[in-house]
Design an enzyme around this catalytic site. Structure first.
Site, PDB file in Angstrom:
ATOM      1  N   GLU A   2       0.495  -1.148   0.119  1.00 54.15           N
ATOM      2  CA  GLU A   2       0.280   0.197  -0.057  1.00 54.15           C
ATOM      3  C   GLU A   2       1.201   1.211   0.046  1.00 54.15           C
ATOM      4  O   GLU A   2       1.984   1.466   0.594  1.00 54.15           O
ATOM      5  CB  GLU A   2      -0.911  -0.171   1.409  1.00 54.15           C
ATOM      6  CG  GLU A   2      -2.374  -0.688   1.495  1.00 54.15           C
ATOM      7  CD  GLU A   2      -2.525  -0.362   2.706  1.00 54.15           C
ATOM      8  OE1 GLU A   2      -2.395   0.202   3.604  1.00 54.15           O
ATOM      9  OE2 GLU A   2      -3.383  -1.447   3.134  1.00 54.15           O
ATOM     10  N   GLU A  23     -13.096   5.074   0.065  1.00 58.02           N
ATOM     11  CA  GLU A  23     -14.003   4.754   0.553  1.00 58.02           C
ATOM     12  C   GLU A  23     -15.485   5.034   1.105  1.00 58.02           C
ATOM     13  O   GLU A  23     -15.015   6.065   2.059  1.00 58.02           O
ATOM     14  CB  GLU A  23     -13.427   3.553   1.545  1.00 58.02           C
ATOM     15  CG  GLU A  23     -12.945   2.783   0.977  1.00 58.02           C
ATOM     16  CD  GLU A  23     -11.355   2.139   1.510  1.00 58.02           C
ATOM     17  OE1 GLU A  23     -11.860   0.912   2.157  1.00 58.02           O
ATOM     18  OE2 GLU A  23     -10.756   2.469   2.487  1.00 58.02           O
ATOM     19  N   LYS A  39     -16.714   4.450   5.288  1.00 54.59           N
ATOM     20  CA  LYS A  39     -15.612   3.995   5.773  1.00 54.59           C
ATOM     21  C   LYS A  39     -16.060   4.951   7.344  1.00 54.59           C
ATOM     22  O   LYS A  39     -15.858   6.398   7.309  1.00 54.59           O
ATOM     23  CB  LYS A  39     -13.904   4.221   5.414  1.00 54.59           C
ATOM     24  CG  LYS A  39     -13.390   3.687   5.727  1.00 54.59           C
ATOM     25  CD  LYS A  39     -11.407   3.620   5.374  1.00 54.59           C
ATOM     26  CE  LYS A  39     -10.545   2.187   6.156  1.00 54.59           C
ATOM     27  NZ  LYS A  39      -9.265   2.022   5.066  1.00 54.59           N
ATOM     28  N   GLU A  65      -9.340   9.309   5.715  1.00 54.54           N
ATOM     29  CA  GLU A  65      -9.556   7.893   5.822  1.00 54.54           C
ATOM     30  C   GLU A  65     -10.211   7.299   3.835  1.00 54.54           C
ATOM     31  O   GLU A  65     -10.433   6.213   3.952  1.00 54.54           O
ATOM     32  CB  GLU A  65      -9.633   7.084   6.344  1.00 54.54           C
ATOM     33  CG  GLU A  65      -9.272   6.915   7.927  1.00 54.54           C
ATOM     34  CD  GLU A  65      -7.910   6.278   7.439  1.00 54.54           C
ATOM     35  OE1 GLU A  65      -7.928   4.979   6.705  1.00 54.54           O
ATOM     36  OE2 GLU A  65      -6.393   6.065   7.889  1.00 54.54           O
TER      37      GLU A  65
END
Length: 285
Positions: free
Chosen positions: A209, A257, A260, A266
């Site tokens: 990642e 996302e 999330k 995030e």
């Protein structure tokens, strides 16, 4: 590509695509797989053998498990789960590399890179995994985020150092005579040194990642994300100061996302929005 857990629709979509895949064993499945070879065999049967036209490159057994990470309840399951999945893969006659994915929070010292070493309170966890990977010729998957290092140290880290745009060496390592022009190299090389000190000098690193968010935090803009990821793609063709040669890297993430939990950043790491619109033009060529 990387999937963090088996997903039937995604695996069906990848079938016949010629796209190599990291398939994750979810953290929640580690206990069962670690305790039973039959559960491990069933996992491989249902999620790997059942998709014979998917190219499985790695199985990542767990993600970012650590004694200090808030998920320490899984620590004792990781290595036996890796061993059971490895055994199931071998029994099925498959050639798939089995490993795990960790984050840079396992490092105690990382500056300069030659001082890279694992924290004392994680060594009993990571060292046996390193021994297993060394014996099996498998790399360690590492999630590498210059963004977080920059965000937490804006007074001492320049944005250009984090975005691969520094025009000259920023960190000259007095112990190795190697110079780092960007923060990504400094983090990866610190991990290489830590692996050496833990008996894993022959272990490669795959960056499983890395990326840059586009909203919700310090210097989280579309322009910076484009700059980071574009420069990353060109940079890793040549490796790092410590290890030349191309470095295998996975950009996080394909999609934002939007549901999330946690910090706003995030939700905004995607190359695409949840409705599949590209946020910026990125070339992998």
């Amino acid at each position: 590509m990387r999937l963090y857990a088996p997903d039937q629709e995604a695996l069906q979509a990848l079938s016949g695509s010629n796209i190599e895949l990291i398939l994750g064993v979810s953290n929640e499945d580690l206990q069962g797989i670690s305790s039973s070879t039959s559960i491990a065999n069933d996992w491989v049967q249902n999620n790997v053998l059942a998709y014979s036209s998917v190219i499985f490159k790695y199985i990542s057994v767990g993600n970012e498990i650590s004694p200090i990470n808030g998920n320490s309840q899984y620590v004792n399951y990781v290595l036996p789960a890796i061993q059971n999945i490895q055994s199931a893969i071998a029994s099925a006659g498959l050639q798939i590399i089995v490993t795990t994915s960790v984050d840079t929070g396992l490092l105690g010292s990382s500056y300069p890179p030659s001082q890279g070493s694992f924290r004392d309170d994680v060594s009993s966890y990571i060292n046996p995994i390193i021994s297993f990977l060394a014996q099996n010729g498998a790399p360690l998957l590492v999630n590498v985020y210059p963004y977080f290092s920059y965000r937490d140290n804006t007074g001492s880290i320049d944005l250009s150092y984090a975005l691969f745009t520094s025009s000259s060496v920023v960190v000259q390592d007095p112990n190795s005579n190697l110079g780092c022009q960007n923060l990504f190299d400094a983090i990866v090389d610190a991990f290489y040194y830590a692996l050496e000190k833990a008996g894993g000098s022959n272990i490669g690193i795959v960056v499983s990642e890395t990326g840059w968010p586009t909203l919700g935090g310090t210097d989280t803009t579309v322009e910076n994300a484009l700059t980071y990821n574009s420069n990353l793609i060109q940079h890793v063709k040549n490796g790092t100061p410590k290890k030349s040669g191309s470095l295998e890297v996975y950009v996080f993430a394909m999609f934002d996302e939007n549901v999330k939990s946690g910090e706003e950043t995030e939700k905004h790491w995607g190359l695409f929005t949840p409705d599949k619109q590209a946020k910026y033009p990125l070339s992998f060529s």
